[in-house]
Design an enzyme around this catalytic site. Sequence first.
Site, PDB file in Angstrom:
ATOM      1  N   ASP A  40      34.224  34.746  44.327  1.00 50.44           N
ATOM      2  CA  ASP A  40      34.512  36.164  44.132  1.00 50.44           C
ATOM      3  C   ASP A  40      34.170  36.605  42.713  1.00 50.44           C
ATOM      4  O   ASP A  40      34.831  36.200  41.764  1.00 50.44           O
ATOM      5  CB  ASP A  40      35.994  36.419  44.418  1.00 50.44           C
ATOM      6  CG  ASP A  40      36.386  37.866  44.233  1.00 50.44           C
ATOM      7  OD1 ASP A  40      35.506  38.748  44.370  1.00 50.44           O
ATOM      8  OD2 ASP A  40      37.575  38.133  43.957  1.00 50.44           O
TER       9      ASP A  40
ATOM     10  N   ASP B 273      30.286  42.979  43.286  1.00 55.24           N
ATOM     11  CA  ASP B 273      31.432  42.166  43.672  1.00 55.24           C
ATOM     12  C   ASP B 273      31.145  41.393  44.958  1.00 55.24           C
ATOM     13  O   ASP B 273      31.125  41.962  46.047  1.00 55.24           O
ATOM     14  CB  ASP B 273      32.656  43.073  43.867  1.00 55.24           C
ATOM     15  CG  ASP B 273      33.897  42.315  44.293  1.00 55.24           C
ATOM     16  OD1 ASP B 273      33.876  41.072  44.273  1.00 55.24           O
ATOM     17  OD2 ASP B 273      34.898  42.973  44.651  1.00 55.24           O
TER      18      ASP B 273
END
Length: 482
Positions: A77, A288
């Site tokens: 992430d 992201d």
Amino acid sequence: MAYSTFISILAFSLYFGVSKCYFAIPMKIYPGKLNVSSELSRRVVLTVDGTDGTGLSLASDPSGTVDFLDMVNILVDTGSSNFAVAAASHPFITHYFNTALSSTYQSVGRTVGVRYTQGNWEGELGIDRVSIPNGPNGSFIINIAAILSSEGFFLPGINWQGILGLAYPMLARPDSSVEPFFDSLVQQLGIPDIFSLQMCGAGLSASSTADPIGGSLIIGGAEPALYQGSVWYTPIVEEWYYQVEVLKLEVGDQNLDLDCREEPVELNCSYTALLRLFQYNMDKAIVDSGTTLLRLPANVFNAVVDAITRTSLIQDFSSGFWDGSKYACWLKGETPWRFFPKLSIYLRATNTSQSFRITILPQLYIQPITDVDGTLDCFRFGLSSSANGLVIGATVMEGFYVVFDRAQRRVGFALSNCADVAANCSVGPQKEPLLWMISYALMAVCAVILVVLLLLLVLPCRCRARSGEITDESSLVRHRIK
């Protein structure tokens, strides 16, 4: 970051300086269970196997048995900064880290919790040692959060047991003093402050039985064999998320028809270019990998849907398809991609007088989800509305090789070679720099006007304060919205 149920990544490779020191960790795509109430997609997951000497080896007990990461799947992430793993049993996971059995884990006596767009967890903060077989000699110390309770974080059929946050320390919890995993590698091993990510799996249904390449995470550099052509870089605006600046979006070859009346600043619509810049980047625009979709501010999202509806060869979709509550299905073997236009995102180049675009074909944003009775293939819309900024998530990243060059404060995009799903990554039209220079000039003019207005408002107030009519200490409150 946000979540979903389809997972991918193939190899975790390391570069040290200019020499290549590879080590590969086996990874594969895990098909998630269909759940229309949750966001579905592909997930970037690092599969860590510490039992055969080829992966990461952490928290071994004196007998040499790895009790921490034994075929554990870690969500990669770039939208968070904590490294965290399950440390208690949970109905949806098969492995967890029993800290009581570890001879190397040490609690630091601090509680920690992280809340994401979907899901959250709480636990305790600790430190542990990591060694990299077939990598550099020795081991290094990392911060690790032991997850003791969670809500909506571990999902059925997903098979991940933790998360590897690769963003900046500013996002670390409980505070920025907690050094993220990648920062620890850079500081202790002396590797370059750069990593790159290839995410594959576009066009793959959650019901697929294939075992395709999932992608690669490269630490310490970029691997030219994983992309085609040049890498185009955009500056990192602020070091917390990987925040960038979006200049405009196109549907097909048309600019978005954004209604400037939705902007809170009451300016004439002749300032459309300036207002578009504000609307694309309002709050923030970030890259992201932990967010599934391409998320757009509400008015931008609505404009994109309107433009796709006008240019699509199919114009009678239910509104549920656009808001993600319904799927669109075709006879098995048919694909809907030819009915939809390409999308283009323009980013400011590191040379601020230029821009470049990343072009997204329908294969990326019209995503296969499942089949029905073996006769229908169903697809979902890979964009969604956002209340907290623009997010370039997995929907876009699966078409590109993305380089996070923290050393030079830039994010790079190149055409990925794992699938033919991205049209190009090229320099934008030459008229764009002049347009944005004019926009910034208008912004400066507006700022001057606002200063004058504030002075006109504040000076009379100060005069009245001397006569005792107004006694407030401050008429302005400074704030910053993230």
